[in-house]
Enzyme design. Structure first.
Site, PDB file in Angstrom:
ATOM      1  N   THR A   1      -8.500   6.218  10.852  1.00 44.78           N
ATOM      2  CA  THR A   1      -9.005   7.146   9.845  1.00 44.78           C
ATOM      3  C   THR A   1      -9.897   8.234  10.428  1.00 44.78           C
ATOM      4  O   THR A   1     -10.526   8.051  11.484  1.00 44.78           O
ATOM      5  CB  THR A   1      -9.823   6.353   8.791  1.00 44.78           C
ATOM      6  N   ASP A   2      -9.993   9.336   9.719  1.00 47.95           N
ATOM      7  CA  ASP A   2     -10.932  10.397  10.067  1.00 47.95           C
ATOM      8  C   ASP A   2     -12.382   9.971   9.832  1.00 47.95           C
ATOM      9  O   ASP A   2     -13.311  10.644  10.298  1.00 47.95           O
ATOM     10  CB  ASP A   2     -10.628  11.660   9.255  1.00 47.95           C
TER      11      ASP A   2
ATOM     12  N   TRP B   1      -7.242  11.419   4.020  1.00 46.73           N
ATOM     13  CA  TRP B   1      -6.962  11.753   2.620  1.00 46.73           C
ATOM     14  C   TRP B   1      -5.517  11.431   2.215  1.00 46.73           C
ATOM     15  O   TRP B   1      -4.772  12.273   1.727  1.00 46.73           O
ATOM     16  CB  TRP B   1      -7.242  13.232   2.364  1.00 46.73           C
TER      17      TRP B   1
ATOM     18  N   GLY C   1       0.814  -1.210   0.000  1.00 50.72           N
ATOM     19  CA  GLY C   1       0.000   0.000   0.000  1.00 50.72           C
ATOM     20  C   GLY C   1       0.844   1.255   0.000  1.00 50.72           C
ATOM     21  O   GLY C   1       2.079   1.211  -0.009  1.00 50.72           O
ATOM     22  N   GLN C   2       0.170   2.390   0.030  1.00 53.53           N
ATOM     23  CA  GLN C   2       0.871   3.675  -0.038  1.00 53.53           C
ATOM     24  C   GLN C   2       1.806   3.874   1.154  1.00 53.53           C
ATOM     25  O   GLN C   2       2.981   4.212   0.986  1.00 53.53           O
ATOM     26  CB  GLN C   2      -0.152   4.815  -0.079  1.00 53.53           C
TER      27      GLN C   2
ATOM     28  N   TYR D   1     -17.184   1.317   6.381  1.00 59.03           N
ATOM     29  CA  TYR D   1     -15.724   1.410   6.524  1.00 59.03           C
ATOM     30  C   TYR D   1     -15.358   2.104   7.828  1.00 59.03           C
ATOM     31  O   TYR D   1     -14.559   1.597   8.625  1.00 59.03           O
ATOM     32  CB  TYR D   1     -15.126   2.155   5.328  1.00 59.03           C
TER      33      TYR D   1
END
Length: 282
Positions: A103-104, A152, A11-12, A127
């Site tokens: 996550t936000d 993001w 992944g990133q 999610y």
């Protein structure tokens, strides 16, 4: 030598950690994809963790298909909740350090001010719900964990908003981007460095922390910045989310307050535009 297990290596964030790892040879780095760490098979996951036997776990692996999660709820919860619980239990039993990425999207978007770590969570999609449940399980099983909430995320690796905008702005004369969802982007390389800085810090202080780049923008404003830095001629229009319906709702406002992580771990967080520039450096 401390052994670091990185899940979600393709992944990133995992890819950015792989780049940075060369600068930290004092650790033995183990990068695992879904073939080496199976997050959707919990019994196998337990076996794999014991075989690798890490001292530190950077849990970057997750189910992140926000819209597909609406119809793949069981899989999303298995990976984002139950697998996290297994990993946290391993870390607790072995006295291993765990940094888990969240996550936000654990927020509902109703706030008008930046959200700190004590803000009430209320996910509005599957999610976000699966990630919040994973947070709770992680801290319940292993209160010594660190959870990093981010937003993001983009990188030169993988699929993300920046890459999509770069492609569309070269292919099309005009595009529309939603202008009523507000947060701040996160350059995965910055987040990866923050994770290592936490590991290198003189003291391990567990808990939930927020991390994103500085700034408060909409997706539309993000797209305009990409257009500016890339020198694209594409016309970019702003539209409301109601004009671009998706299976999963997104929070309208999920800007993260980073005061806690800056004070506790003495982190210097770059502005989003300064980090975005790095994507355009050849």
């Amino acid at each position: 030598m401390k052994r670091i297990l990185v899940t979600g290596a393709n992944g990133q964030l995992g890819s950015e950690l792989a780049v940075l790892s060369a600068k930290y040879p004092q650790y033995e780095w183990i990068f695992t994809n879904r073939n080496k760490i199976t997050l959707n098979d919990l019994d196998l996951l337990k076996v794999q963790l014991n075989e690798i036997n890490p001292n530190i776990i950077l849990n970057c692996g997750a189910y992140t298909a926000v819209d597909k999660a609406e119809t793949e709820k069981e899989l999303a919860f298995t990976i984002n909740h139950l697998a996290v619980e297994v990993i946290a239990k391993y870390a607790s039993d072995k006295n291993a350090k765990l940094i888990h990425i969240s996550t936000d999207y654990v927020f509902d978007g109703s706030s008008s001010i930046a959200l700190n770590e004590e803000a009430e969570t209320n996910p509005i999609n599957i999610y976000g719900e699966s990630k919040r449940t994973g947070e709770i399980a992680c801290l319940n099983v292993n209160p010594n964990s660190i959870i990093l909430r981010t937003s993001w995320v983009y990188s030169k690796f993988g699929n993300n908003f920046v890459k999509t905008m770069q492609r569309l702005m070269q292919e099309k004369e005009s595009i529309n981007v939603v202008n009523d969802q507000i947060s701040s982007p996160t350059y995965a390389a910055d987040l990866a460095q923050a994770m290592i800085d936490i590991l290198e810090h003189s003291e391990w202080i567990p808990g939930v922390y927020n991390y994103s780049n500085e700034g408060e923008i909409s997706w539309y404003e993000f797209a305009l910045t990409i257009k500016e830095l890339g020198g694209y001629n594409c016309n970019v229009g702003g539209i409301p989310s109601s004009s671009y319906p998706t299976p999963a709702k997104r929070p309208e406002f999920s800007l993260l307050d980073k005061k806690k992580i800056k004070e506790v771990y003495n982190l210097d967080i770059p502005n989003y535009k300064e980090s975005l520039k790095k994507i355009f450096i050849k």
